[in-house]
Structures are given as structure tokens and as C-alpha cells.
Motif scaffolding. Structure first.
Motif, PDB file in Angstrom:
ATOM      1  N   THR A  52     -44.106  -2.826  -1.898  1.00  0.00           N
ATOM      2  CA  THR A  52     -43.767  -2.977  -0.476  1.00  0.00           C
ATOM      3  C   THR A  52     -44.941  -3.586   0.297  1.00  0.00           C
ATOM      4  O   THR A  52     -44.752  -4.453   1.159  1.00  0.00           O
ATOM      5  N   LEU A  56     -44.759  -7.062   2.465  1.00  0.00           N
ATOM      6  CA  LEU A  56     -45.143  -7.159   3.882  1.00  0.00           C
ATOM      7  C   LEU A  56     -46.244  -8.201   4.078  1.00  0.00           C
ATOM      8  O   LEU A  56     -46.199  -9.004   5.014  1.00  0.00           O
ATOM      9  N   PRO A  62     -38.159  -7.054   4.104  1.00  0.00           N
ATOM     10  CA  PRO A  62     -37.852  -6.098   3.033  1.00  0.00           C
ATOM     11  C   PRO A  62     -36.393  -6.139   2.569  1.00  0.00           C
ATOM     12  O   PRO A  62     -36.101  -5.848   1.423  1.00  0.00           O
ATOM     13  N   ALA A 107     -41.155   0.682   5.554  1.00  0.00           N
ATOM     14  CA  ALA A 107     -40.427  -0.410   4.889  1.00  0.00           C
ATOM     15  C   ALA A 107     -40.046  -0.093   3.444  1.00  0.00           C
ATOM     16  O   ALA A 107     -39.233  -0.796   2.848  1.00  0.00           O
TER      17      ALA A 107
END
Ligand code: CDP
Length: 237
Positions: A52, A56, A62, A107
Motif C-alpha cells: 500500500t 501511494l 488504491p 488505504a
């Protein structure tokens, strides 16, 4: 501390699955149980968090399954044990602190729901656990990653207890927590993780449910270790 005789350490090496919702006490329990047994501890959430972070940083939304899938193909997430600490390496770089940040936490459920992500992570987790002698914690360990695990636990705790624990962790890291925001975030992540199509957060039928709301860490660890002792003694007999 929990005492566990030498005999058990040298006996058959089990696969132990610990699943449960956010901040239910999985990580601390899994780490201490692994330490007590001389087993490896795999925090599978850290693997999803590391990916993740990369998503980002790359500016990929996402929810973009294709974009995340493409990034995944050139991503290497590894867990490396260094003494007492397990380091999370993203493409060879330690990202242990960054993956606990609020932006990543917000996220991670959206990244974790893609089937390409699940396939890659599950493959790696099975490889790491193939020799046994391992405690894996996450959401789908007992249901998908190791459905034949020797022992499965499903940890739960009331939302107040979970928010309090997460708040204490944040405070220890120098961040003043906003408690009502924390409760909302935890609830939202649980509902996303439980509602997704692939590998949702769910108790395996044969998992032992442990409500940790009123347990101390030592009690949680003892409970798991005693079950391990039971299995090992049973198979030794
Ligand atoms: O905050 P907490 O330690 O409870 O969560 P975590 O174990 O670090 O997991 C972070 C997120 O990764 C979860 O909210 C899930 O979206 C995802 N995850 C997953 O999908 N499957 C796993 N086996 C472990 C984590």
C-alpha cells in the motif's frame, strides 16, 4: 512469562493461524507466542501495508486494480528477522515505521481487496510457512492461506478495548490520538475487510474464538501456548 519446556520446542513444528479484526490483539500475541515457542512470526498485515505504501508513493489510486496489479509485478516485499525485531522490507528498504502511518492505514483495505494482490501475498505466505514452526497472523490465514493449519485462533475484542489499545500504541509513538476518529476508522476498516469478495475477514469454522477485551497480554499468550501444548502432547502420545 509463559514457560514452555524444551521437549515441546523440539517436537513437531506446527502451523498456527491467528486471525481477527483490527487491533484485536493479534500482533502482540502472535509475536510473543512465536518467541515462546521459538517459532517464526509472520505479520501478513505488514506485507499488505508495505505494498500500500508503494501504491501511494506511485500515485496510483488504491481502487485501480490494473494499476495496482502492474506495480505488484515489480514489487518485492519481505520480512526479515533481526534479533528480536522483524523488519519489513519493501524492495530491500526497511519501511517498518512508514507502513503504520495513518495514510497507509486508511488505504490498506482498498489495496488488499484486489485478487492479484491476494494471490501474490498468499503464495509468498505459503512458501514461508511450508516448513511449519510458524505463527501467521492476519485476516484469512485459517480460511485461505493455511486451511489445514494445526491450530486456528480468531481474536476479537470490544470496539472500546480495541480503540484504547490502538490509542496507546499511537501515544507511545508520540502521536495524540483522536479517540472517536479511531473508533470510526477501525469500524470502517473491519467492514471493508469483512465485505470484500476475495478472502474476507471471517472466522474459520474450526477456529478457537478468543475475546481479548478483558484479558492481559500474558493471559492471551498463555491460552494459545497451552493449546499448542495440548496438540503437541496429543500427537506425541
Ligand atoms: O491494524 P491491524 O494491525 O489490526 O491490521 P493489520 O494486521 O496490519 O492489517 C492491515 C490491513 O491489511 C487489514 O485491514 C486488511 O485490509 C489487510 N490484510 C488482509 O487483507 N489480509 C491479511 N491476511 C492481513 C491483512
Amino acid at each position: 512469562m509463559v514457560h514452555f519446556g524444551e521437549r515441546y520446542l523440539s517436537a513437531r513444528k506446527l502451523v498456527i493461524a491467528i486471525d481477527g479484526p483490527a487491533a484485536s490483539g493479534k500482533s502482540t500475541t502472535a509475536r510473543l507466542v512465536a518467541e515462546t515457542l521459538g517459532y517464526l512470526h509472520i505479520d501478513t498485515g505488514a506485507m499488505y501495508r508495505a505494498l500500500t505504501l508503494k501504491v501511494l508513493r506511485a500515485g496510483i489510486p488504491p481502487a485501480d486494480a490494473e494499476g495496482v496489479g502492474r506495480l505488484l509485478a515489480t514489487t518485492h516485499v519481505a520480512l526479515r528477522r533481526e534479533g528480536e525485531v522483524t523488519r519489513v522490507l519493501l524492495d530491500g528498504v526497511d519501511v517498518n515505521a512508514e507502513i503504520r502511518s495513518r495514510v497507509v492505514t486508511r488505504a490498506v483495505s482498498a489495496v488488499s481487496r484486489h485478487s492479484s494482490v491476494r494471490e501474490a501475498m498468499v503464495r509468498e505466505q505459503r512458501r514461508m510457512g511450508s516448513e511449519g514452526g510458524i505463527v501467521l497472523e492476519g485476516r484469512d490465514i485459517g480460511t485461505v492461506v493455511f486451511p489445514d493449519a494445526d491450530l486456528k485462533f480468531f481474536m476479537t475484542a470490544g470496539i472500546e478495548a480495541r480503540a484504547r489499545r490502538r490509542g496507546e500504541e499511537l501515544r507511545a509513538g508520540g502521536i495524540a490520538p483522536d479517540m472517536s476518529g479511531l473508533i470510526e476508522e477501525i469500524q470502517e476498516r473491519d467492514s471493508l475487510d469483512s465485505a470484500r469478495e476475495v478472502s474476507p475477514l471471517k472466522k474459520a469454522e474450526d477456529a478457537i474464538e478468543v475475546d481479548t477485551s478483558d484479558l492481559t497480554i500474558e493471559e492471551q499468550v498463555r491460552l494459545v501456548v497451552e493449546r499448542v501444548r495440548g496438540v503437541v502432547e496429543g500427537t506425541d502420545a
